[in-house]
Design a protein around this motif. Structure first.
Motif, PDB file in Angstrom:
ATOM      1  N   GLY A   7      -5.364   8.845   2.938  1.00 56.27           N
ATOM      2  CA  GLY A   7      -6.187   9.290   1.855  1.00 56.27           C
ATOM      3  C   GLY A   7      -6.685  10.452   2.074  1.00 56.27           C
ATOM      4  O   GLY A   7      -6.833  11.298   3.029  1.00 56.27           O
ATOM      5  N   LEU A   8      -6.778  11.386   0.933  1.00 55.41           N
ATOM      6  CA  LEU A   8      -7.054  12.830   1.071  1.00 55.41           C
ATOM      7  C   LEU A   8      -7.985  13.098  -0.059  1.00 55.41           C
ATOM      8  O   LEU A   8      -7.830  13.063  -1.142  1.00 55.41           O
ATOM      9  CB  LEU A   8      -5.646  13.571   0.752  1.00 55.41           C
ATOM     10  CG  LEU A   8      -5.712  15.241   0.970  1.00 55.41           C
ATOM     11  CD1 LEU A   8      -6.065  15.483   2.361  1.00 55.41           C
ATOM     12  CD2 LEU A   8      -4.486  15.849   0.603  1.00 55.41           C
ATOM     13  N   LEU A  66       1.459   6.789  -4.895  1.00 51.97           N
ATOM     14  CA  LEU A  66       0.437   7.978  -5.107  1.00 51.97           C
ATOM     15  C   LEU A  66      -0.680   7.117  -6.165  1.00 51.97           C
ATOM     16  O   LEU A  66       0.089   6.568  -7.015  1.00 51.97           O
ATOM     17  CB  LEU A  66       1.025   9.039  -5.973  1.00 51.97           C
ATOM     18  CG  LEU A  66       0.140   9.874  -6.440  1.00 51.97           C
ATOM     19  CD1 LEU A  66      -0.932  10.654  -5.581  1.00 51.97           C
ATOM     20  CD2 LEU A  66       0.479  11.076  -7.520  1.00 51.97           C
ATOM     21  N   ARG A  67      -1.673   7.183  -5.592  1.00 49.28           N
ATOM     22  CA  ARG A  67      -2.859   6.348  -6.287  1.00 49.28           C
ATOM     23  C   ARG A  67      -4.118   7.471  -6.483  1.00 49.28           C
ATOM     24  O   ARG A  67      -4.522   7.874  -5.487  1.00 49.28           O
ATOM     25  CB  ARG A  67      -3.469   5.189  -5.650  1.00 49.28           C
ATOM     26  CG  ARG A  67      -2.077   4.285  -5.316  1.00 49.28           C
ATOM     27  CD  ARG A  67      -2.355   3.302  -4.338  1.00 49.28           C
ATOM     28  NE  ARG A  67      -2.766   3.508  -2.978  1.00 49.28           N
ATOM     29  CZ  ARG A  67      -2.317   3.990  -1.835  1.00 49.28           C
ATOM     30  NH1 ARG A  67      -0.884   4.328  -2.133  1.00 49.28           N
ATOM     31  NH2 ARG A  67      -2.667   4.127  -0.729  1.00 49.28           N
ATOM     32  N   GLY A  78      -9.695  13.091  -5.394  1.00 50.42           N
ATOM     33  CA  GLY A  78      -9.096  12.293  -4.114  1.00 50.42           C
ATOM     34  C   GLY A  78      -7.896  11.334  -4.561  1.00 50.42           C
ATOM     35  O   GLY A  78      -7.881  11.246  -5.655  1.00 50.42           O
ATOM     36  N   PHE A  79      -7.146  11.264  -3.622  1.00 50.69           N
ATOM     37  CA  PHE A  79      -5.872  10.325  -3.860  1.00 50.69           C
ATOM     38  C   PHE A  79      -5.366   9.808  -2.679  1.00 50.69           C
ATOM     39  O   PHE A  79      -5.720  10.177  -1.635  1.00 50.69           O
ATOM     40  CB  PHE A  79      -4.728  11.137  -4.680  1.00 50.69           C
ATOM     41  CG  PHE A  79      -4.170  12.440  -3.877  1.00 50.69           C
ATOM     42  CD1 PHE A  79      -3.333  12.319  -3.118  1.00 50.69           C
ATOM     43  CD2 PHE A  79      -5.047  13.454  -3.863  1.00 50.69           C
ATOM     44  CE1 PHE A  79      -2.560  13.296  -2.727  1.00 50.69           C
ATOM     45  CE2 PHE A  79      -4.412  14.551  -3.365  1.00 50.69           C
ATOM     46  CZ  PHE A  79      -3.164  14.493  -2.845  1.00 50.69           C
ATOM     47  N   LYS A  80      -4.675   8.845  -2.810  1.00 50.07           N
ATOM     48  CA  LYS A  80      -4.047   8.043  -1.641  1.00 50.07           C
ATOM     49  C   LYS A  80      -2.339   7.967  -1.698  1.00 50.07           C
ATOM     50  O   LYS A  80      -2.173   7.999  -2.960  1.00 50.07           O
ATOM     51  CB  LYS A  80      -4.494   6.676  -1.350  1.00 50.07           C
ATOM     52  CG  LYS A  80      -6.135   6.601  -1.191  1.00 50.07           C
ATOM     53  CD  LYS A  80      -6.601   5.142  -1.049  1.00 50.07           C
ATOM     54  CE  LYS A  80      -8.008   4.852  -0.494  1.00 50.07           C
ATOM     55  NZ  LYS A  80      -9.035   5.785  -0.741  1.00 50.07           N
ATOM     56  N   PHE A  81      -1.944   8.216  -0.869  1.00 51.24           N
ATOM     57  CA  PHE A  81      -0.387   7.983  -0.662  1.00 51.24           C
ATOM     58  C   PHE A  81       0.117   7.420   0.537  1.00 51.24           C
ATOM     59  O   PHE A  81      -0.513   7.196   1.563  1.00 51.24           O
ATOM     60  CB  PHE A  81       0.180   9.419  -1.207  1.00 51.24           C
ATOM     61  CG  PHE A  81      -0.183  10.345  -0.086  1.00 51.24           C
ATOM     62  CD1 PHE A  81       0.713  10.687   0.979  1.00 51.24           C
ATOM     63  CD2 PHE A  81      -1.257  11.175  -0.091  1.00 51.24           C
ATOM     64  CE1 PHE A  81       0.430  11.778   1.813  1.00 51.24           C
ATOM     65  CE2 PHE A  81      -1.558  12.203   0.646  1.00 51.24           C
ATOM     66  CZ  PHE A  81      -0.639  12.573   1.716  1.00 51.24           C
ATOM     67  N   ASP A  82       1.485   6.938   0.679  1.00 48.32           N
ATOM     68  CA  ASP A  82       2.030   6.636   1.857  1.00 48.32           C
ATOM     69  C   ASP A  82       3.126   7.564   2.412  1.00 48.32           C
ATOM     70  O   ASP A  82       3.687   8.376   1.603  1.00 48.32           O
ATOM     71  CB  ASP A  82       2.497   5.439   1.702  1.00 48.32           C
ATOM     72  CG  ASP A  82       1.349   4.262   1.212  1.00 48.32           C
ATOM     73  OD1 ASP A  82       0.339   4.323   1.601  1.00 48.32           O
ATOM     74  OD2 ASP A  82       1.973   3.329   0.444  1.00 48.32           O
ATOM     75  N   MET A  83       3.223   7.528   3.686  1.00 47.65           N
ATOM     76  CA  MET A  83       4.608   8.129   4.307  1.00 47.65           C
ATOM     77  C   MET A  83       4.931   7.453   5.535  1.00 47.65           C
ATOM     78  O   MET A  83       4.369   6.798   5.894  1.00 47.65           O
ATOM     79  CB  MET A  83       3.993   9.814   4.817  1.00 47.65           C
ATOM     80  CG  MET A  83       3.564  10.493   3.670  1.00 47.65           C
ATOM     81  SD  MET A  83       3.038  12.365   4.281  1.00 47.65           S
ATOM     82  CE  MET A  83       4.667  12.972   4.258  1.00 47.65           C
ATOM     83  N   ALA A  84       6.302   8.173   5.874  1.00 46.60           N
ATOM     84  CA  ALA A  84       6.737   7.402   7.056  1.00 46.60           C
ATOM     85  C   ALA A  84       6.310   7.697   8.302  1.00 46.60           C
ATOM     86  O   ALA A  84       6.083   6.986   9.180  1.00 46.60           O
ATOM     87  CB  ALA A  84       8.386   7.615   7.053  1.00 46.60           C
ATOM     88  N   GLU A  85       5.972   8.972   8.406  1.00 51.16           N
ATOM     89  CA  GLU A  85       5.158   9.628   9.419  1.00 51.16           C
ATOM     90  C   GLU A  85       3.941  10.492   9.077  1.00 51.16           C
ATOM     91  O   GLU A  85       3.994  11.079   7.949  1.00 51.16           O
ATOM     92  CB  GLU A  85       6.031  10.265  10.351  1.00 51.16           C
ATOM     93  CG  GLU A  85       7.165   9.539  11.005  1.00 51.16           C
ATOM     94  CD  GLU A  85       7.947  10.430  11.750  1.00 51.16           C
ATOM     95  OE1 GLU A  85       7.546  11.323  12.445  1.00 51.16           O
ATOM     96  OE2 GLU A  85       9.230  10.083  11.882  1.00 51.16           O
ATOM     97  N   PHE A  86       3.040  10.556  10.061  1.00 54.47           N
ATOM     98  CA  PHE A  86       1.984  11.615   9.721  1.00 54.47           C
ATOM     99  C   PHE A  86       2.211  12.875  10.594  1.00 54.47           C
ATOM    100  O   PHE A  86       2.480  12.841  11.854  1.00 54.47           O
ATOM    101  CB  PHE A  86       0.660  11.140  10.079  1.00 54.47           C
ATOM    102  CG  PHE A  86      -0.652  11.827   9.706  1.00 54.47           C
ATOM    103  CD1 PHE A  86      -1.016  11.863   8.466  1.00 54.47           C
ATOM    104  CD2 PHE A  86      -0.995  12.788  10.637  1.00 54.47           C
ATOM    105  CE1 PHE A  86      -2.162  12.473   7.966  1.00 54.47           C
ATOM    106  CE2 PHE A  86      -2.032  13.714  10.277  1.00 54.47           C
ATOM    107  CZ  PHE A  86      -2.598  13.665   8.815  1.00 54.47           C
TER     108      PHE A  86
END
Length: 174
Positions: A7-8, A66-67, A78-86
């Motif tokens: 979340g960013l 992306l949300r 603000g938005f949220k997203f997913d990744m394989a790694e941080f």
């Protein structure tokens, strides 16, 4: 680890937030990929092509799912997203690309390996991004919110950022 949920929250002058959205999010929203791929990885690579961190950015691959959240106030997004790694390097590259913006990031590994939260380019009184163990009752507790004092301090830091952004916008009008 399967993936990282991120979340960013972005704070700063509304014009810079719109520039960030246009460069980093618009390609995802209007592109051919209907899953909502986020374009911040490409942007970060462009701003760090000769740095040792660029290899880590390349390894983190795509961002997806992306949300966007409703914008509550001017100067916030603000938005949220997913990744394989941080990779912290990704967010440090965004700071170089958008120095007028402050980024508050929270993330958690999908297998509860870790969680992290804090600021990238945040206020001097804010906590820099850091990693933490996931509390055992994190998913089952009644509230996953911050401690009330931490929440109040966070809101005061955000208000200070927004105040500076407003003053900067007013100065441009003169």
């Amino acid at each position: 680890m399967a993936e990282v949920w991120i979340g960013l929250d972005v704070y700063g002058p509304q014009s810079e937030i719109e520039r960030f959205r246009k460069i980093c999010l618009a390609p995802a929203r209007y592109g051919a990929n209907v899953k909502g791929v986020l374009d911040i990885v490409r942007v970060a690579r462009e701003y760090a092509p000769n740095e040792r961190s660029s290899s880590a950015i390349t390894l983190c691959g795509e961002a997806w799912n992306l949300r966007e959240e409703a914008q509550k106030h001017s100067g916030t997004f603000g938005f949220k997203f997913d990744m394989a790694e941080f990779h912290e390097e990704l967010f440090e590259s965004l700071v170089r690309a958008f120095p007028a913006l402050a980024f508050y990031c929270g993330c958690i590994g999908s297998g509860d390996e870790f969680m992290g939260y804090g600021w990238f380019n945040g206020p001097a009184t804010g906590n820099a991004f850091g990693y933490f163990d996931v509390p055992e009752d994190y998913w089952s507790s009644t509230s996953q919110d911050r401690d009330p004092l931490d929440r109040l301090l966070h809101e005061r830091r955000v208000a200070a950022i927004q105040g500076k952004a407003l003053l900067a916008s007013l100065a441009k009008l003169r």
